[in-house]
Design a protein around this motif. Structure first.
Motif, PDB file in Angstrom:
ATOM      1  N   GLU A  35     -12.214  -2.086  -2.432  1.00 27.28           N
ATOM      2  CA  GLU A  35     -13.403  -1.246  -2.239  1.00 27.28           C
ATOM      3  C   GLU A  35     -12.994   0.157  -1.828  1.00 27.28           C
ATOM      4  O   GLU A  35     -13.550   1.148  -2.297  1.00 27.28           O
ATOM      5  CB  GLU A  35     -14.304  -1.868  -1.177  1.00 27.28           C
ATOM      6  N   GLN A  36     -11.988   0.208  -0.965  1.00 27.23           N
ATOM      7  CA  GLN A  36     -11.533   1.504  -0.483  1.00 27.23           C
ATOM      8  C   GLN A  36     -11.003   2.356  -1.629  1.00 27.23           C
ATOM      9  O   GLN A  36     -11.289   3.549  -1.724  1.00 27.23           O
ATOM     10  CB  GLN A  36     -10.443   1.292   0.565  1.00 27.23           C
ATOM     11  N   ILE A  37     -10.201   1.725  -2.506  1.00 32.50           N
ATOM     12  CA  ILE A  37      -9.622   2.466  -3.620  1.00 32.50           C
ATOM     13  C   ILE A  37     -10.722   3.001  -4.525  1.00 32.50           C
ATOM     14  O   ILE A  37     -10.698   4.174  -4.932  1.00 32.50           O
ATOM     15  CB  ILE A  37      -8.657   1.574  -4.435  1.00 32.50           C
ATOM     16  N   ASP A  58      -9.719   1.444  -9.548  1.00 38.53           N
ATOM     17  CA  ASP A  58     -10.213   2.771  -9.173  1.00 38.53           C
ATOM     18  C   ASP A  58     -11.241   3.296 -10.164  1.00 38.53           C
ATOM     19  O   ASP A  58     -11.645   4.457 -10.084  1.00 38.53           O
ATOM     20  CB  ASP A  58      -9.045   3.753  -9.013  1.00 38.53           C
ATOM     21  N   TRP A 113     -14.613   9.520  -4.957  1.00 39.19           N
ATOM     22  CA  TRP A 113     -14.753  10.695  -4.078  1.00 39.19           C
ATOM     23  C   TRP A 113     -13.807  11.796  -4.531  1.00 39.19           C
ATOM     24  O   TRP A 113     -14.164  12.965  -4.579  1.00 39.19           O
ATOM     25  CB  TRP A 113     -14.432  10.252  -2.651  1.00 39.19           C
ATOM     26  N   SER A 165       0.842  -1.197   0.000  1.00 34.97           N
ATOM     27  CA  SER A 165       0.000   0.000   0.000  1.00 34.97           C
ATOM     28  C   SER A 165       0.871   1.239   0.000  1.00 34.97           C
ATOM     29  O   SER A 165       0.535   2.253  -0.570  1.00 34.97           O
ATOM     30  CB  SER A 165      -0.925  -0.006   1.208  1.00 34.97           C
ATOM     31  N   HIS A 173     -13.747   3.627  -3.803  1.00 37.23           N
ATOM     32  CA  HIS A 173     -14.471   4.676  -3.074  1.00 37.23           C
ATOM     33  C   HIS A 173     -13.699   5.992  -3.089  1.00 37.23           C
ATOM     34  O   HIS A 173     -14.233   7.049  -3.391  1.00 37.23           O
ATOM     35  CB  HIS A 173     -14.682   4.175  -1.646  1.00 37.23           C
ATOM     36  N   VAL A 174     -12.395   5.891  -2.770  1.00 35.60           N
ATOM     37  CA  VAL A 174     -11.570   7.103  -2.691  1.00 35.60           C
ATOM     38  C   VAL A 174     -11.458   7.765  -4.046  1.00 35.60           C
ATOM     39  O   VAL A 174     -11.529   8.989  -4.161  1.00 35.60           O
ATOM     40  CB  VAL A 174     -10.170   6.751  -2.135  1.00 35.60           C
ATOM     41  N   LEU A 192     -11.191  -5.620   0.846  1.00 33.85           N
ATOM     42  CA  LEU A 192     -11.496  -4.348   1.507  1.00 33.85           C
ATOM     43  C   LEU A 192     -10.712  -3.205   0.878  1.00 33.85           C
ATOM     44  O   LEU A 192     -11.236  -2.112   0.662  1.00 33.85           O
ATOM     45  CB  LEU A 192     -11.153  -4.448   2.992  1.00 33.85           C
ATOM     46  N   LEU A 193      -9.440  -3.465   0.568  1.00 40.53           N
ATOM     47  CA  LEU A 193      -8.617  -2.419  -0.028  1.00 40.53           C
ATOM     48  C   LEU A 193      -9.147  -2.016  -1.393  1.00 40.53           C
ATOM     49  O   LEU A 193      -9.145  -0.841  -1.750  1.00 40.53           O
ATOM     50  CB  LEU A 193      -7.169  -2.899  -0.161  1.00 40.53           C
TER      51      LEU A 193
END
Lengths: 738, 158
Positions: free
Chosen positions: A710-712, B130, A718, A90, A714-715, A707-708
């Motif tokens: 999904e986070q990416i 992404d 955003w 990461s 999302h970020v 999880l990572l």
């Protein structure tokens, strides 16, 4: 601490440089800005420019980014941080490792140089090797280091040594490259991979592995058992004459030779102390050699070492082929990893193109396939019922046939027909079993064609499963048959071990003959039929799974027979050598590469696992049962006078105890570890616990990856919203002024 | 092997000479490879951009394609080879060109429009984390790390 501060400072500097262009520091290839993309027609060019400079898109481009990435990595290595590797991953994707322009480059470079200097030699060379910049860069940019580092950059292949050893190192490199080109079959393997790719190559590599195992087994047996017995032959002369039939049947002349168990003496060879005279003659200066002990120990130890080697290669292969991560992603993997760079010839490159095209089309079609319907369930269960039924049928047939052949042989012995005829009768059972092994896979292929499985991978697994079940069950039945028929075939010796050894020899030879037949019929003849009669341009495919299973079957036979026929590994070595050249010739002339996608490393793992588990384990169980529970024959062999073969080891331990009381620890180990079953259960329990732990760790990794991701996602979405909002804000602020 | 590509008079100054791209492409290992142009482009350090390679470039290429290169290096260079327009990401056009290289050059061997679109859609669905419509180096390396066959197929043996 200072490194962290420096990184933070660099990050701040980068943020202020925000929308500047991405300068590819001095590199002549001009990476242009991306044009406005068609899929985002509503974004203006300015927005796209900003987007283009976003960290996620620039990370691969700039050399500055690479250098700073590796700077942080060397720093981490020096600090020896014990964070799990996921954290490192990461970190390297963090925005702080973005592009830097020319001025910053020298700073990060000097930092990198300082870091590299503080690493140890091998770590440094490893880091340098791992840096994806060109050779000229490494040479030019890292001139700050000492002269020998430049030499490291010039030699990306070799490991680093210090300056005085450089001459020796170059000599060693030359020797290694010579060795590499002298490797057995290096040129042939390159030829094969040049035409057929990695999948067919994996068959030949497997053959090489098996050859290595057999050479090891043969050498140990040769040194410790065969050669010593050959130096002290027993008194009895060989009464038979050599006829050509011996090569096939293994009986006749060969019965009284080194080949079989019955030849070996049961006393201590070259013993200076004869039991009758009770006086020792030490003056002769010879070494006494306890034959029975040597026999059982050599076989036991070589099996143990083979077991360790197998488990090691299986775990290594498993580690290479297993990947954490979701199992979806077929298309991306297929497209990115599909091209096999080893394929060289133009015709076969075209073939590879075709294969990839058909695979992509097939996967696209498969994606939209229907769910499992009732009709398919019926077809599947019917197919499995048929295959299990055929296996049972073959097993029963082999059993009754074996009994029948025994009876016929006894009758012919009673009638007093010629020896040659008697021994020719013995060949019939191996021929029948090999015939079954030859014909049934083709039936299973027909069954699979009727079944029409959804995915080709599943098809391969099902085919392997069915063939394996057939072979193993037939072998199991034969083992039971041999061990229960201790009287064997020949009546004069009553030496059942030699008969079993002969049976196994016959099986190995017949297996070879039928493999040749299969190559001839299945490949050569089929190609001629396809070309001449049916006028089709397609050649028969090389069925990798079936051929590998045949190799495993042959190896199982060798391992089963090693106790009874110590020279069987030599026969297997000869067979494998001949098989290599014959298969290669047939491949080149007759076959084409498989059209289905073949995951080479995954299948290699599967094959090594199959070699270890049903094959080697079965042979080990058979061997253990023979050593522990079977009574050796009275008339021949090294264990004539004992109740079980294992007893010789036990009596030796007892004698050892009596002669020197200091070695009681050895006997204690033997008593409590080898004979006590508790220890075995304890070790298996520990092994199972370790496996369970690894499975849990892998599951945890999978969850973190999900999880990572999904986070990416999302970020990034955003971040895009924020960007658009700020752009709108800017437009709103400046707009009214114009 | 490198010196064989040079003419006889040039062989003395082997370390300074650059071999033109046409000669490099006569090597049997690269002759039939559909990515030959990209490979020459990526590994060449010439200022003219003509794809000529010096001995060091040649060594670079072989070391990346050898057994001892780490999978990170291999995936890095694979990414650069597949990036046809050199913009640092694999967008739809790059992927389309890649698939066309894989399936062959002739008109009859290519996939149809709809099949191509569907395929590229699937690829982006699977690998674009992404969701920006392109595949960058990290995403590419993540996809590659899931395939253990990559290291063995991305290999050229001399």
């Amino acid at each position: 601490m200072e490194e962290q501060e420096l990184e933070q400072e660099l990050e701040l500097r980068e943020l202020t440089l925000g929308g500047r262009e991405n300068l590819a520091a001095g590199r002549t290839e001009a990476w242009e800005e991306p044009e406005p993309r068609a899929e985002h027609p509503d974004f203006s060019s300015a927005t796209l420019l900003i987007l283009a400079n976003m960290p996620s898109r620039t990370i691969g481009r700039s050399r500055g980014a690479i250098i700073s990435q590796f700077y942080s990595r060397t720093a981490k290595l020096r600090r020896r941080s014990s964070r799990p590797p996921l954290h490192q991953m990461s970190r390297s994707a963090r925005p702080s490792l973005r592009q830097y322009d020319l001025e910053l480059d020298s700073d990060t470079q000097s930092l990198l140089v300082k870091e590299l200097q503080s690493l140890s030699g091998s770590q440094r060379s490893h880091m340098l090797q791992a840096m994806p910049v060109s050779l000229a860069e490494k040479q030019g940019r890292l001139e700050g280091l000492q002269g020998w580092l430049r030499r490291v950059a010039l030699a990306p292949f070799s490991d680093l040594g210090s300056v005085p050893l450089q001459g020796f190192r170059s000599l060693w490199d030359g020797f290694l490259s010579l060795l590499h080109s002298l490797q057995p079959w290096h040129h042939s393997l390159k030829q094969i991979s040049g035409r057929f790719g990695s999948s067919v190559l994996s068959y030949f590599l497997f053959l090489k592995t098996l050859l290595a195992f057999n050479v090891f087994l043969f050498l140990t047996l040769l040194i410790f058992v065969v050669a010593t017995q050959a130096a002290y032959p027993p008194a009895a002369e060989n009464s038979r004459l050599f006829t050509g039939l011996e090569l096939l049947t293994g009986a006749g002349y060969f019965t009284q030779t080194l080949m079989y168990y019955g030849y070996y003496s049961n006393f201590t060879l070259n013993d200076p102390c004869t039991p009758s005279s009770r006086s020792c003659q030490p003056g002769k200066g010879h070494l006494p050699y306890n034959m029975p002990l040597a026999y059982v120990f050599t076989i036991g130890v070589s099996f143990f070492i083979t077991c360790i080697l197998l488990v090691y290669s299986m775990s290594r292969s498993f580690g290479e082929s297993y990947r954490v991560g979701s199992t979806s992603g077929d298309f991306a993997i297929k497209v990115f990893c599909a091209w096999d760079y080893k394929v060289i010839q133009r015709r076969f490159v075209r073939l590879q193109n075709e294969n990839i095209r058909t695979q992509l089309k097939a996967s696209a079609a498969q994606r939209s396939s229907t769910r499992l319907q009732l009709g398919r369930m019926v077809v599947l269960s019917l197919a499995w019922a048929v295959s299990v039924g055929t296996v049972l049928g073959c097993v029963v047939a082999v059993y009754y046939f074996a009994e029948h052949m025994l009876k016929v042989h006894r009758d012919s012995q009673d009638r007093g027909s010629s020896e040659a005829w008697q021994e020719a009768l013995l060949l019939v059972l191996p021929m029948v079993v090999s015939l079954i092994n030859l014909v049934m896979p083709y039936l299973y292929n027909l069954l699979a064609a009727w079944e029409k499985q959804e995915s080709p991978a599943l098809e391969v697994y099902v085919a392997i499963c069915r063939n394996l079940i057939l072979k193993m069950v037939v072998l199991g039945l034969l083992c039971y048959h041999w061990l229960s028929r201790k009287m064997g075939y020949s009546s004069e010796d009553k030496c059942w071990e030699t008969s079993v050894g002969q049976e196994l020899y016959r099986f190995v030879v017949m297996d070879f003959v039928f493999t040749l037949l299969d190559t001839f019929l299945g490949e050569l003849l089929w190609r001629l039929i396809l070309e001449k009669k049916l006028m089709r341009k397609q050649r028969p495919e090389f069925d990798i799974a079936r051929n590998v299973l045949e190799l495993i079957y042959g190896q199982t036979l060798t391992w089963l027979g090693v106790l009874f026929c110590p020279l069987l590994p030599a026969v297997q070595i000869l067979k494998l050598l001949l098989l290599f050249y014959i298969k290669k010739t047939s491949l080149m002339k007759n076959c084409q590469s498989p059209s289905k996608l073949w995951r080479a490393s995954h299948m290699s793992t599967v094959f090594i696992t199959l070699l270890c588990f049903p094959s080697f384990l079965g042979a080990a169980i058979f061997l253990s049962y023979t050593i522990w529970a079977m009574r050796p024959s009275r008339a021949c062999g090294p264990f004539r006078t004992q109740e079980t073969i294992y007893e010789s080891g036990k009596t030796w331990i007892q004698e050892l105890e009596k002669s020197s009381p200091n070695i009681t620890w050895f006997t204690w180990i033997h008593q409590h570890l080898v004979e006590n079953t508790f220890f075995l259960f304890f070790v298996s329990g520990v092994l199972l616990a370790v496996i369970y732990l690894h499975i849990q760790v892998v599951k945890g990794h999978r969850r973190i990856i999900r999880l990572l991701k999904e986070q990416i996602a999302h970020v990034s979405s955003w971040g895009l919203c924020m960007l658009l909002a700020s752009y709108c804000l800017m437009c709103g602020t400046w707009g009214p002024r114009d | 092997r490198f010196s064989e590509l040079l003419s006889k008079e040039e062989r003395e100054s082997i370390l300074q000479k650059r071999v033109p791209k046409s000669k490099i492409l006569t090597l049997p290992e690269l002759r039939a490879n559909p990515f030959q142009d990209r490979i020459c482009w990526v590994f060449s350090t010439s200022e003219d951009g003509d794809g000529s390679m010096s001995f060091e470039d040649f060594l670079d290429m072989l070391s990346v394609f050898s057994d001892s290169a780490t999978s990170e290096i291999k995936s890095h260079y694979a990414f650069r080879i597949f990036d046809f327009d050199d913009d640092g990401t694999l967008d739809r056009k790059d992927l389309e060109k890649l698939v066309n290289c894989l399936t062959g050059e002739g008109d009859e061997t290519r996939l149809s429009e709809s099949e191509m679109d569907q395929l590229i859609q699937n690829i982006l669905e699977e690998s674009d984390i992404d969701k920006d419509g392109t595949i960058n180096l990290s995403e590419f390396q993540h996809v590659i790390s899931r395939s253990p066959d990559f290291a063995s197929s991305f290999k050229i043996v001399l």
